[in-house]
Scaffold this active site. Structure first.
Site, mmCIF file in Angstrom:
data_model
loop_
_atom_site.group_PDB
_atom_site.id
_atom_site.type_symbol
_atom_site.label_atom_id
_atom_site.label_comp_id
_atom_site.label_asym_id
_atom_site.label_seq_id
_atom_site.Cartn_x
_atom_site.Cartn_y
_atom_site.Cartn_z
ATOM 1 N N HIS A 1 111.339 20.606 -38.897
ATOM 2 C CA HIS A 1 111.251 19.136 -38.921
ATOM 3 C C HIS A 1 112.528 18.622 -38.279
ATOM 4 O O HIS A 1 113.624 18.902 -38.787
ATOM 5 C CB HIS A 1 111.150 18.618 -40.356
ATOM 6 N N GLU B 1 102.409 25.481 -50.095
ATOM 7 C CA GLU B 1 103.865 25.568 -50.281
ATOM 8 C C GLU B 1 104.118 25.447 -51.794
ATOM 9 O O GLU B 1 104.580 26.373 -52.430
ATOM 10 C CB GLU B 1 104.568 24.443 -49.514
ATOM 11 N N HIS C 1 100.889 21.510 -43.583
ATOM 12 C CA HIS C 1 101.568 22.164 -44.686
ATOM 13 C C HIS C 1 100.533 22.374 -45.789
ATOM 14 O O HIS C 1 99.825 21.425 -46.168
ATOM 15 C CB HIS C 1 102.683 21.286 -45.246
HETATM 16 N N1 ADE Z 1 108.978 17.557 -44.781
HETATM 17 C C1 ADE Z 1 110.107 18.183 -44.422
HETATM 18 N N2 ADE Z 1 110.172 19.389 -44.968
HETATM 19 C C2 ADE Z 1 109.056 19.551 -45.698
HETATM 20 C C3 ADE Z 1 108.531 20.605 -46.494
HETATM 21 N N3 ADE Z 1 109.181 21.759 -46.675
HETATM 22 N N4 ADE Z 1 107.354 20.413 -47.105
HETATM 23 C C4 ADE Z 1 106.694 19.265 -46.950
HETATM 24 N N5 ADE Z 1 107.138 18.257 -46.214
HETATM 25 C C5 ADE Z 1 108.304 18.400 -45.592
HETATM 26 ZN ZN ZN Z 2 107.989 21.946 -43.395
#
Ligand code: ADE
Ligand code: ZN
Length: 341
Positions: free
Chosen positions: A20, A204, A201
């Site tokens: 990011h 996670e 994403h």
């Molecule tokens: N935005 C920046 N890093 C992130 C992450 N690890 N998970 C979700 N959104 C994000």
């Molecule tokens: Zn990310």
């Protein structure tokens, strides 16, 4: 672990597929931009800001990450941020990078999406002249509404034409729990109709079902993180069979307490089960290191062998969104390097 193996990994040509750009803002640059733009920060000093980087989960990080991004106002700010990342990537022998940006973080503060993309693009074009090829991926913030994502997509339509060489896809990030991929099925369908690449994403902090939704409803080309996929043997088999890559970010997972210890990271097991795992930095200014630091920490914690590291680097090039000819050239570069070291 001999120093020569670390040196070999650090020197290898690599791709980064999960970064990011707002997460590459180092505290020093945050303070410099705050001063330049007259933005007041809720931290007294660089040290005080850095001391706040003690995260307990994804949300505790996102709160600080969005505060940090509030110093970005002008095209030059986006250039400076991106150029600083380009320097770090080149230093780590990254030869190809696919960068996420979060337009809603900026448009919500009155910064035009055109300003954001113009600054990032100018730095990436400069990086290209120095041997770093790159693509850009527009991410929707999943804690905001579907309407906001749709409006962002509409506003970006001219940019997908103007920057067709760079802006090749859309993604989904921010607070995962309670914001499932299904919320964004319509905007992803529109992006798919335009022939854009798709990532999200998932898995996670969220459950394997979110990874399945990203595959079934969003029809993504890659999954960002995806580490919780390991909880579902059927999903692991599906990922292995389809070779849908996971852009894993080990130090991020550690700092956001997805794993208590890097030794518990499931990357090695996923790799052994045939999943196309890659290693990336996510938000390197916040999580303790850029791509080489992620490789070295993971290799050390999990005891990855030469062949495993080669496969991970190779997966990065294979899962990238470059043309087949460019991919072959990147793979040939890797193979020549790996053979001679
Ligand atoms: N935005 C920046 N890093 C992130 C992450 N690890 N998970 C979700 N959104 C994000
Ligand atoms: Zn990310």
């Amino acid at each position: 672990m001999t120093p020569t193996f670390f040196d070999k990994i650090a020197g290898a040509p690599k791709a980064e597929l999960h970064i990011h750009i707002e997460g590459s803002l180092e505290p020093e640059l945050i303070f410099k931009l705050a001063q330049r733009n007259g933005v007041r920060l809720p931290y007294e000093s660089i040290e005080a800001l850095r001391a706040a980087y003690a995260f307990t989960d994804l949300q505790s990080f996102l709160d600080i990450y969005y505060a940090g991004a509030s110093v970005l106002l002008h095209e030059q700010d986006f250039y400076d941020m991106t150029m600083a990342y380009v320097e770090r990537a080149l230093a780590d022998n990254v030869v190809h990078t696919e960068i996420f940006f979060d337009p809603q973080t900026h448009t919500e503060r009155g910064v035009a999406i055109e300003t954001v993309v113009a600054g990032i693009e100018r730095a990436l074009a400069d990086g290209e002249k120095r041997g770093l090829s790159s693509k850009l991926i527009l991410c929707f913030l999943r804690h905001l509404s579907e309407e906001s994502a749709l409006a962002t997509f509409e506003a970006a339509l001219p940019l997908f034409d103007q920057y067709a060489h760079r802006l090749v896809g859309v993604g989904l990030d921010s607070s995962e729990q309670g914001n499932p991929p299904s919320k964004f099925a319509r905007v992803f369908a529109k992006a798919r109709e335009r022939g854009l690449k798709l990532v999200a994403h998932a898995g996670e902090e969220g459950p394997p079902a979110y990874v399945e939704q990203a595959l079934d409803l969003l029809k993504v080309d890659r999954i960002d993180h995806g580490v919780r996929s390991i909880e579902s043997p059927t999903l692991v088999k599906r990922l292995a069979d389809t070779r849908i890559a996971l852009t894993v970010c080990p130090l991020s997972n550690l700092k956001l307490c997805v794993f208590d210890d890097l030794k518990q990271h499931t990357l090695k097991s996923l790799l052994a089960q045939g999943v196309a795992v890659t290693i990336n930095s996510d938000d390197p200014a916040y999580f303790g290191g850029y791509v080489n630091t992620n490789y070295l920490a993971t290799v050390e914690a999990l005891g990855l062998a030469d062949a495993e590291v080669y496969t991970i680097i190779r997966n990065g090039f294979e899962a990238s969104f470059v043309t087949p000819a460019a991919r072959d050239a990147l793979l040939a570069k890797l193979d020549a390097y790996w053979r001679s070291h």
